[in-house]
Design a protein around this motif. Structure first.
Motif, PDB file in Angstrom:
ATOM      1  N   TYR A  77       0.928  -1.412   0.119  1.00  0.00           N
ATOM      2  CA  TYR A  77       0.125  -0.047   0.003  1.00  0.00           C
ATOM      3  C   TYR A  77       0.907   1.358  -0.024  1.00  0.00           C
ATOM      4  N   ASP A  78       1.734   1.202   0.647  1.00  0.00           N
ATOM      5  CA  ASP A  78       2.926   2.348   0.593  1.00  0.00           C
ATOM      6  C   ASP A  78       3.447   2.473  -0.816  1.00  0.00           C
ATOM      7  N   ILE A  79       3.732   1.550  -1.276  1.00  0.00           N
ATOM      8  CA  ILE A  79       4.520   1.775  -2.691  1.00  0.00           C
ATOM      9  C   ILE A  79       3.234   2.357  -3.711  1.00  0.00           C
ATOM     10  N   ILE A  80       2.080   1.970  -3.424  1.00  0.00           N
ATOM     11  CA  ILE A  80       1.060   2.458  -4.466  1.00  0.00           C
ATOM     12  C   ILE A  80       0.782   3.948  -4.156  1.00  0.00           C
ATOM     13  N   ASP A  81       0.981   4.203  -2.598  1.00  0.00           N
ATOM     14  CA  ASP A  81       0.815   5.626  -2.319  1.00  0.00           C
ATOM     15  C   ASP A  81       1.947   6.341  -2.962  1.00  0.00           C
ATOM     16  N   SER A  82       3.026   5.868  -3.031  1.00  0.00           N
ATOM     17  CA  SER A  82       4.140   6.428  -3.413  1.00  0.00           C
ATOM     18  C   SER A  82       4.151   6.552  -5.293  1.00  0.00           C
ATOM     19  N   LEU A  83       3.565   5.801  -5.826  1.00  0.00           N
ATOM     20  CA  LEU A  83       3.529   5.779  -7.081  1.00  0.00           C
ATOM     21  C   LEU A  83       2.641   6.726  -7.672  1.00  0.00           C
ATOM     22  N   ILE A  84       1.421   6.820  -6.830  1.00  0.00           N
ATOM     23  CA  ILE A  84       0.354   7.802  -7.151  1.00  0.00           C
ATOM     24  C   ILE A  84       1.150   9.130  -7.103  1.00  0.00           C
ATOM     25  N   ILE A  96       3.806  -2.689 -12.258  1.00  0.00           N
ATOM     26  CA  ILE A  96       4.818  -2.807 -10.855  1.00  0.00           C
ATOM     27  C   ILE A  96       4.107  -3.605  -9.857  1.00  0.00           C
ATOM     28  N   ILE A  97       2.927  -2.951  -9.745  1.00  0.00           N
ATOM     29  CA  ILE A  97       2.125  -4.046  -8.549  1.00  0.00           C
ATOM     30  C   ILE A  97       1.728  -5.284  -8.775  1.00  0.00           C
ATOM     31  N   THR A  98       1.607  -5.405 -10.097  1.00  0.00           N
ATOM     32  CA  THR A  98       1.349  -6.933 -10.424  1.00  0.00           C
ATOM     33  C   THR A  98       2.273  -7.900 -10.281  1.00  0.00           C
ATOM     34  N   LYS A  99       3.655  -7.524 -10.436  1.00  0.00           N
ATOM     35  CA  LYS A  99       4.886  -8.052 -10.283  1.00  0.00           C
ATOM     36  C   LYS A  99       4.974  -8.558  -8.893  1.00  0.00           C
ATOM     37  N   LEU A 100       4.802  -7.510  -7.940  1.00  0.00           N
ATOM     38  CA  LEU A 100       5.029  -7.641  -6.460  1.00  0.00           C
ATOM     39  C   LEU A 100       3.773  -8.610  -5.858  1.00  0.00           C
TER      40      LEU A 100
END
Length: 150
Positions: A77-84, A96-100
């Motif tokens: 969730y932190d990564i998603i926030d950062s990407l947004i 990126i999220i799919t790979k994770l």
């Protein structure tokens, strides 16, 4: 030396390099300029420069055990926030999220197989998930576990 290695242009964006490393599973990504190698970038280089949360989350996934799996959700969730916040294009963000999540699913499968080996007799198992290929394995285990009749 790898024949026909995955490369990236010197003028590519940060997330293009990150996506290539994650999607292609390469450890070193040659950076090209005018058909010549201008340098090499690694996942560590990219993550140190931009966001340590991604690196920490990938490491948590790779080392996760049954008890630590729930903590990985927060990291993703932190990564998603950062990407947004960084206004990464949605298509690249989804890759990126799919790979994770694929790495996470792979770790969960590995942990499940490990558990089955401890408690079940030999059997064929199948794990199916959207985005993951079908995985067939035969689990060989002793018959003295809690399911001796299997």
């Amino acid at each position: 030396m790898t024949e026909n290695p995955v490369t990236i242009s010197r003028f590519a964006y940060y997330y293009d390099a990150l996506s290539l490393i994650l999607l292609k599973g390469v450890k070193h990504l040659p950076v090209m300029e005018d058909s010549k190698v201008a340098g090499i970038v690694t996942l560590s280089d990219l993550l140190r420069r931009k966001n340590e949360n991604v690196m920490k989350t990938v490491q948590k996934i790779e080392k996760a055990d049954r008890d630590s799996l729930p903590q990985i959700k927060t990291g993703i969730y932190d990564i998603i926030d950062s990407l947004i916040r960084d206004r990464v294009p949605i298509f690249k963000m989804l890759k990126i999220i799919t790979k994770l999540y694929d790495r996470l699913a792979g770790r969960i499968i590995a942990l499940s197989i490990s558990e089955l080996k401890r408690f079940a007799a030999a059997m064929r198992i199948c794990f199916l998930s959207n985005g993951l290929k079908r995985t067939w394995r035969t689990v060989n285990a002793h018959r003295s576990g809690p399911f001796p009749g299997l």
